[in-house]
Write an enzyme that holds these catalytic residues in place. Structure first.
Site, PDB file in Angstrom:
ATOM      1  N   CYS A   8       0.869  -1.192   0.000  1.00  0.00           N
ATOM      2  CA  CYS A   8       0.000   0.000   0.000  1.00  0.00           C
ATOM      3  C   CYS A   8       0.898   1.231   0.000  1.00  0.00           C
ATOM      4  O   CYS A   8       2.083   1.131  -0.333  1.00  0.00           O
ATOM      5  CB  CYS A   8      -0.992  -0.027   1.166  1.00  0.00           C
ATOM      6  SG  CYS A   8      -0.243   0.031   2.803  1.00  0.00           S
ATOM      7  N   ASN A  11       2.282   1.501   4.301  1.00  0.00           N
ATOM      8  CA  ASN A  11       2.590   0.238   4.993  1.00  0.00           C
ATOM      9  C   ASN A  11       2.290   0.312   6.496  1.00  0.00           C
ATOM     10  O   ASN A  11       2.959  -0.314   7.310  1.00  0.00           O
ATOM     11  CB  ASN A  11       4.042  -0.210   4.752  1.00  0.00           C
ATOM     12  CG  ASN A  11       4.342  -1.662   5.138  1.00  0.00           C
ATOM     13  OD1 ASN A  11       5.453  -1.998   5.505  1.00  0.00           O
ATOM     14  ND2 ASN A  11       3.355  -2.528   5.065  1.00  0.00           N
ATOM     15  N   CYS A  13      -1.434   0.905   7.385  1.00  0.00           N
ATOM     16  CA  CYS A  13      -2.875   0.618   7.535  1.00  0.00           C
ATOM     17  C   CYS A  13      -3.292  -0.654   6.787  1.00  0.00           C
ATOM     18  O   CYS A  13      -3.584  -1.680   7.403  1.00  0.00           O
ATOM     19  CB  CYS A  13      -3.719   1.794   7.051  1.00  0.00           C
ATOM     20  SG  CYS A  13      -3.501   3.308   8.014  1.00  0.00           S
ATOM     21  N   ARG A  14      -3.338  -0.583   5.450  1.00  0.00           N
ATOM     22  CA  ARG A  14      -3.941  -1.683   4.693  1.00  0.00           C
ATOM     23  C   ARG A  14      -3.035  -2.882   4.477  1.00  0.00           C
ATOM     24  O   ARG A  14      -3.443  -4.033   4.698  1.00  0.00           O
ATOM     25  CB  ARG A  14      -4.432  -1.161   3.325  1.00  0.00           C
ATOM     26  CG  ARG A  14      -5.579  -0.188   3.426  1.00  0.00           C
ATOM     27  CD  ARG A  14      -5.797   0.557   2.126  1.00  0.00           C
ATOM     28  NE  ARG A  14      -4.646   1.407   1.812  1.00  0.00           N
ATOM     29  CZ  ARG A  14      -4.482   2.082   0.695  1.00  0.00           C
ATOM     30  NH1 ARG A  14      -5.388   1.977  -0.272  1.00  0.00           N
ATOM     31  NH2 ARG A  14      -3.427   2.840   0.523  1.00  0.00           N
ATOM     32  N   SER A  15      -1.795  -2.669   3.992  1.00  0.00           N
ATOM     33  CA  SER A  15      -0.981  -3.848   3.662  1.00  0.00           C
ATOM     34  C   SER A  15      -0.536  -4.648   4.890  1.00  0.00           C
ATOM     35  O   SER A  15      -0.495  -5.879   4.827  1.00  0.00           O
ATOM     36  CB  SER A  15       0.196  -3.505   2.737  1.00  0.00           C
ATOM     37  OG  SER A  15       1.077  -2.580   3.308  1.00  0.00           O
ATOM     38  N   ASP A 123      -8.647   3.809   1.557  1.00  0.00           N
ATOM     39  CA  ASP A 123      -7.564   3.998   2.524  1.00  0.00           C
ATOM     40  C   ASP A 123      -8.124   4.511   3.851  1.00  0.00           C
ATOM     41  O   ASP A 123      -8.575   5.659   3.939  1.00  0.00           O
ATOM     42  CB  ASP A 123      -6.551   4.996   1.964  1.00  0.00           C
ATOM     43  CG  ASP A 123      -5.262   4.998   2.755  1.00  0.00           C
ATOM     44  OD1 ASP A 123      -5.289   4.572   3.931  1.00  0.00           O
ATOM     45  OD2 ASP A 123      -4.230   5.420   2.209  1.00  0.00           O
TER      46      ASP A 123
HETATM   47  P1  4NP Z   1      -1.823   2.890   4.009  1.00  0.00           P
HETATM   48  O1  4NP Z   1      -2.414   4.281   4.536  1.00  0.00           O
HETATM   49  O2  4NP Z   1      -1.270   3.162   2.635  1.00  0.00           O
HETATM   50  O3  4NP Z   1      -3.013   1.991   3.970  1.00  0.00           O
HETATM   51  O4  4NP Z   1      -0.774   2.469   5.010  1.00  0.00           O
HETATM   52  C1  4NP Z   1      -1.619   5.456   4.629  1.00  0.00           C
HETATM   53  C2  4NP Z   1      -0.793   5.625   5.694  1.00  0.00           C
HETATM   54  C3  4NP Z   1      -0.025   6.799   5.801  1.00  0.00           C
HETATM   55  C4  4NP Z   1      -0.122   7.770   4.813  1.00  0.00           C
HETATM   56  C5  4NP Z   1      -0.961   7.559   3.719  1.00  0.00           C
HETATM   57  C6  4NP Z   1      -1.699   6.411   3.625  1.00  0.00           C
HETATM   58  N1  4NP Z   1       0.639   8.968   4.915  1.00  0.00           N
HETATM   59  O5  4NP Z   1       0.466   9.846   4.056  1.00  0.00           O
HETATM   60  O6  4NP Z   1       1.440   9.101   5.857  1.00  0.00           O
END
Ligand code: 4NP
Length: 152
Positions: A8, A11, A13-15, A123
């Site tokens: 994702c 790294n 939240c989702r992955s 997300d």
């Molecule tokens: P993820 O979500 O891609 O599912 O881990 C996010 C986590 C952090 C950020 C964006 C998306 N960020 O911009 O810090």
């Protein structure tokens, strides 16, 4: 050994949620010796961090083990290392292609393209809805595991 990498943006939240859910399914089917899982982000902001507390809370609620989940960034070497590189949304797929220099390779898959939904995993970093994320990732991982077993 079949190697699966979930990807994702951050790294956190989702992955990592997908990594933990898939590891749980693999352990329940006694396939840990045959299939390994990891996760990575296309961005570098959260390298070395544990998952977002919304992800940890949801996994704990469903009794899914969260051990060893630490954020890292995707690298071009991962393309050769893994058999399945599974992105959560279309922008992840574009970023995976940029980092690995590989596009339109069948090992790069958007998770929910394996299901009837054929859409992005929203997300939860922005939506705040970790339940929706859990439900979609859970469905995607079950279908992915069936796909892997057929090809094993
Ligand atoms: P993820 O979500 O891609 O599912 O881990 C996010 C986590 C952090 C950020 C964006 C998306 N960020 O911009 O810090």
């Amino acid at each position: 050994m079949v190697k699966v990498l979930f990807v994702c943006l951050g790294n956190i939240c989702r992955s990592p949620m997908a990594e933990a859910i898939m590891r749980d399914l693999i352990e329940k089917e006694d396939l840990s010796k045959n299939i390994s899982v990891d996760s990575a982000g296309t961005g570098s902001w959260h390298i070395g961090e544990p998952p977002h507390k919304g992800t940890l809370k949801k996994l704990e609620e469903y009794d899914v083990n969260t051990k060893g989940l630490i954020a890292r960034q995707l690298s071009s070497k991962d393309f050769d290392e893994y058999d399945y590189i599974v992105g959560m949304d279309e922008s992840n797929i574009r970023n995976i292609s940029k980092i690995t220099g590989q596009s339109n390779d069948p090992k790069i898959i958007r998770l929910l393209d394996l299901t009837d939904a054929k859409k992005d995993v929203p997300d939860p970093y922005y939506t705040g809805d970790f339940q929706e994320t859990y439900d979609l990732i859970s469905e995607g991982c079950q279908v992915l595991l069936e796909r892997i077993k057929v090809n094993m």
